[in-house]
Design an enzyme around this catalytic site. Structure first.
Site, PDB file in Angstrom:
ATOM      1  N   GLU A 156      -3.738   0.034   8.063  1.00 35.28           N
ATOM      2  CA  GLU A 156      -2.582   0.367   8.910  1.00 35.28           C
ATOM      3  C   GLU A 156      -2.769  -0.211  10.296  1.00 35.28           C
ATOM      4  O   GLU A 156      -3.859  -0.121  10.878  1.00 35.28           O
ATOM      5  CB  GLU A 156      -2.421   1.893   9.075  1.00 35.28           C
ATOM      6  CG  GLU A 156      -1.910   2.604   7.852  1.00 35.28           C
ATOM      7  CD  GLU A 156      -1.745   4.111   8.084  1.00 35.28           C
ATOM      8  OE1 GLU A 156      -1.539   4.541   9.242  1.00 35.28           O
ATOM      9  OE2 GLU A 156      -1.837   4.847   7.090  1.00 35.28           O
ATOM     10  N   ASN A 204      -7.605   2.090   9.748  1.00 35.19           N
ATOM     11  CA  ASN A 204      -6.306   2.235  10.409  1.00 35.19           C
ATOM     12  C   ASN A 204      -6.544   2.195  11.904  1.00 35.19           C
ATOM     13  O   ASN A 204      -7.240   3.052  12.450  1.00 35.19           O
ATOM     14  CB  ASN A 204      -5.654   3.576  10.045  1.00 35.19           C
ATOM     15  CG  ASN A 204      -5.268   3.644   8.571  1.00 35.19           C
ATOM     16  OD1 ASN A 204      -5.328   2.647   7.852  1.00 35.19           O
ATOM     17  ND2 ASN A 204      -4.848   4.820   8.134  1.00 35.19           N
ATOM     18  N   GLU A 209      -7.492   8.665   5.966  1.00 33.20           N
ATOM     19  CA  GLU A 209      -7.835   9.371   7.194  1.00 33.20           C
ATOM     20  C   GLU A 209      -8.271  10.827   6.973  1.00 33.20           C
ATOM     21  O   GLU A 209      -7.608  11.765   7.431  1.00 33.20           O
ATOM     22  CB  GLU A 209      -6.647   9.351   8.172  1.00 33.20           C
ATOM     23  CG  GLU A 209      -6.171   7.948   8.510  1.00 33.20           C
ATOM     24  CD  GLU A 209      -5.135   7.912   9.635  1.00 33.20           C
ATOM     25  OE1 GLU A 209      -4.640   8.990  10.029  1.00 33.20           O
ATOM     26  OE2 GLU A 209      -4.847   6.810  10.136  1.00 33.20           O
ATOM     27  N   ARG A 216       0.856  -1.187   0.000  1.00 28.53           N
ATOM     28  CA  ARG A 216       0.000   0.000   0.000  1.00 28.53           C
ATOM     29  C   ARG A 216       0.889   1.232   0.000  1.00 28.53           C
ATOM     30  O   ARG A 216       1.700   1.401   0.913  1.00 28.53           O
ATOM     31  CB  ARG A 216      -0.908  -0.010   1.235  1.00 28.53           C
ATOM     32  CG  ARG A 216      -1.692   1.274   1.432  1.00 28.53           C
ATOM     33  CD  ARG A 216      -2.575   1.190   2.683  1.00 28.53           C
ATOM     34  NE  ARG A 216      -3.377   2.383   2.836  1.00 28.53           N
ATOM     35  CZ  ARG A 216      -3.160   3.332   3.760  1.00 28.53           C
ATOM     36  NH1 ARG A 216      -2.171   3.220   4.630  1.00 28.53           N
ATOM     37  NH2 ARG A 216      -3.939   4.387   3.811  1.00 28.53           N
ATOM     38  N   HIS A 232      -2.763  10.782   0.435  1.00 32.90           N
ATOM     39  CA  HIS A 232      -2.246  10.583   1.794  1.00 32.90           C
ATOM     40  C   HIS A 232      -1.601  11.907   2.218  1.00 32.90           C
ATOM     41  O   HIS A 232      -0.409  11.973   2.509  1.00 32.90           O
ATOM     42  CB  HIS A 232      -1.274   9.397   1.841  1.00 32.90           C
ATOM     43  CG  HIS A 232      -1.081   8.810   3.203  1.00 32.90           C
ATOM     44  ND1 HIS A 232      -1.241   7.465   3.487  1.00 32.90           N
ATOM     45  CD2 HIS A 232      -0.736   9.378   4.388  1.00 32.90           C
ATOM     46  CE1 HIS A 232      -0.990   7.233   4.772  1.00 32.90           C
ATOM     47  NE2 HIS A 232      -0.677   8.380   5.344  1.00 32.90           N
ATOM     48  N   TYR A 274      -4.730   1.743  15.750  1.00 38.88           N
ATOM     49  CA  TYR A 274      -3.500   1.726  16.539  1.00 38.88           C
ATOM     50  C   TYR A 274      -3.710   1.514  18.031  1.00 38.88           C
ATOM     51  O   TYR A 274      -2.925   0.851  18.679  1.00 38.88           O
ATOM     52  CB  TYR A 274      -2.725   3.048  16.359  1.00 38.88           C
ATOM     53  CG  TYR A 274      -2.081   3.163  15.014  1.00 38.88           C
ATOM     54  CD1 TYR A 274      -0.832   2.605  14.775  1.00 38.88           C
ATOM     55  CD2 TYR A 274      -2.727   3.809  13.970  1.00 38.88           C
ATOM     56  CE1 TYR A 274      -0.228   2.685  13.530  1.00 38.88           C
ATOM     57  CE2 TYR A 274      -2.136   3.891  12.709  1.00 38.88           C
ATOM     58  CZ  TYR A 274      -0.890   3.330  12.498  1.00 38.88           C
ATOM     59  OH  TYR A 274      -0.298   3.399  11.266  1.00 38.88           O
TER      60      TYR A 274
HETATM   61  C1  FCB Z   1      -1.495   7.376  10.572  1.00 41.14           C
HETATM   62  C2  FCB Z   1      -1.024   7.842   9.206  1.00 41.14           C
HETATM   63  C3  FCB Z   1       0.292   7.256   8.771  1.00 41.14           C
HETATM   64  C4  FCB Z   1       1.278   7.140   9.920  1.00 41.14           C
HETATM   65  C5  FCB Z   1       0.633   6.515  11.141  1.00 41.14           C
HETATM   66  C6  FCB Z   1       1.558   6.352  12.310  1.00 41.14           C
HETATM   67  O1  FCB Z   1      -2.376   8.306  11.081  1.00 41.14           O
HETATM   68  O2  FCB Z   1      -1.972   7.518   8.226  1.00 41.14           O
HETATM   69  O3  FCB Z   1       0.795   8.030   7.721  1.00 41.14           O
HETATM   70  O4  FCB Z   1       1.851   8.350  10.187  1.00 41.14           O
HETATM   71  O5  FCB Z   1      -0.490   7.244  11.523  1.00 41.14           O
END
Ligand code: FCB
Length: 454
Positions: free
Chosen positions: A361, A300, A168, A79, A123, A302
């Site tokens: 992500e 995405n 995002e 990607r 992006h 985290y």
């Molecule tokens: C996300 C972004 C990516 C990267 C990660 C850690 O928000 O999409 O580019 O910076 O965080």
């Protein structure tokens, strides 16, 4: 070979992700135009250590080597994003052939290596020329995005079949235009709400352009989603958690899935003064365009964000319930909370019914350096990835159509406002020499890919 504890479906896309501004460098080479991130990073005081993406991973020059790395890992998918001003230096109009050729060669290189290209059109590195005309708060930027999408999908649509419009949009709108932590660095909530609308509108318009230029393509949008929870059962905390989720997720997901803008959030933005003229930027038919059917959604994920309302400005606080160990908290100060991934996958699938989901992500920032033998023993990253893949697997077993997983990131790179201080890569990058070293996590991922599980 021993049986896997976590066996993934046949054809599961094991991938890794990057983004143009974070890895390419060559910010002014071969006719590339300036992006808002070039401008922002060149403004002293905006980025940690005043780092810039001028060189980054020098991927514009080293792309063949980088495909070699991906091949060594056995990646099924890669990607990456296209730098809009590399192809259209002024944002619209004249095409920079050299820029377009770069991506064409990259795509061919990937296909020759049996790696499926997943392209993100935006992006974040908007052409500065469009920002000079007002940027995403302007409807004309959404129109320019359609022209850009047309140029790219005409050129690459025969070979590329997986397209994402925006990465995002919430981060672009809120961090870029409302809060100013990201480019273009504006601090005006009404601009943020307008930017959000034009990002969504351009996504909808772009969907039909992609499909007319790229036969049998699949297209969608990537949304960031955290596990938003209240820090306590107090009404104030619960309300704040819901509002935080509304601003960062529902404001984008609801319109894409045909539900319009969530009314609790319209009320919230009104109270906050972000809608001085109401929703006058929404024109007749816009909401239908925004809900043009997609073939997948990218998520995405985290971390968990716990909302606590008792601070002065009533803004959600990421508070810590877990001890502050590196296992619980990555170098970004983000909580390691794998269960949240099962949670968001279930929620998005059962609530919005996307045809397909990709985790576009997921990953962790740990700065573990190479040891004296040249290995990078990033055990914490392996643990993070393992527990998140196990969490994704639970969602698959519950019926979620998860089709692939992309690690953020293939290699260490320019982490936006944090500059080079945060390392998310499974490949180490020495920024002085541009040497790449497979971290232990990359070697681990290679065996996961080979066995289609672990
Ligand atoms: C996300 C972004 C990516 C990267 C990660 C850690 O928000 O999409 O580019 O910076 O965080």
């Amino acid at each position: 070979m021993a049986k896997n504890l976590f066996q993934f479906p046949n054809g599961f896309i094991w991938g890794a992700a990057t983004a143009s501004y974070q890895v390419e460098g060559a910010w002014n080479k071969h006719g590339k135009g300036e992006s808002i991130w070039d401008r922002f990073a060149h403004t002293p005081g905006k980025i940690n250590n005043n780092d810039t993406g001028d060189v980054a991973d020098d991927h514009y020059r080293l792309w063949k080597k980088d495909i070699g790395l991906m091949k060594r890992l056995g990646l099924k998918g890669y990607r990456f994003s296209i730098s809009w001003p590399r192809v259209l230096p002024m944002g619209r109009g004249k095409v920079n052939k050299k820029g377009l050729d770069f991506y064409s060669r990259l795509v061919d290189g990937l296909l020759n290596a049996n790696i499926i290209p997943f392209i993100t059109l935006n992006h974040w590195d908007l052409p500065q020329a469009l920002e000079d005309e007002g940027g995403w708060p302007m409807r004309s930027t959404a129109e320019a995005f359609v022209e850009y999408t047309d140029v790219i999908t005409r050129a690459l649509g025969d070979r590329v079949k997986n397209w994402t419009t925006h990465n995002e949009p919430a981060v672009v709108a809120w961090l870029g235009y409302s809060i100013g932590e990201h480019a273009p660095g504006l601090k005006d909530h009404s601009l943020g709400v307008q930017a959000a609308h034009h990002l969504l509108l351009s996504h909808g318009w772009a969907m039909s352009v992609i499909h007319s230029n790229s036969q049998n393509a699949e297209a969608g949008i990537t949304l960031n989603i955290g596990w938003k929870a209240a820090a306590s059962n107090s009404v104030a905390d619960l309300k704040l958690a819901r509002q935080d989720d509304g601003q960062w997720f529902r404001w984008f997901a609801d319109p894409v899935y045909g539900r319009g803008y969530p009314s609790d959030m319209v009320e919230f933005f009104t109270k906050m003064g972000a809608l001085p003229n109401g929703m006058d930027f929404v024109q007749q038919g816009d909401m239908d365009v925004i809900s043009t059917p997609t073939q997948f959604v990218g998520l995405n994920y985290y971390a968990r964000q716990l909302a606590r309302a008792n601070d002065a400005d009533n803004s959600p606080q990421v508070i810590s319930l877990l001890p502050k160990t590196p296992e619980n908290w990555t170098d970004m100060g983000w909580e390691n909370f794998p269960d949240g991934l099962t949670g968001v996958l279930g929620r998005v699938y059962f609530n919005y019914q996307p045809l397909k989901i990709y985790i576009t992500e997921n990953g962790a920032s740990y700065s573990t350096p190479p040891d004296e033998n040249g290995n990078v023993p990033d055990v914490q990253r392996i643990n993070y990835l393992k527990s998140h893949l196990a969490a994704a697997h639970r969602a698959i077993q519950a019926g979620v159509p998860l089709a692939g997983y992309f690690i953020w990131s293939l290699m260490d790179n320019f982490e936006w406002a944090h500059g080079y201080s945060q390392r998310f890569g499974i490949v180490w990058v020495d920024y002085e020499t541009q040497e790449r070293i497979l971290k232990d996590s990359a070697k681990w991922y290679r065996t996961v890919i080979k066995r289609n599980g672990f």
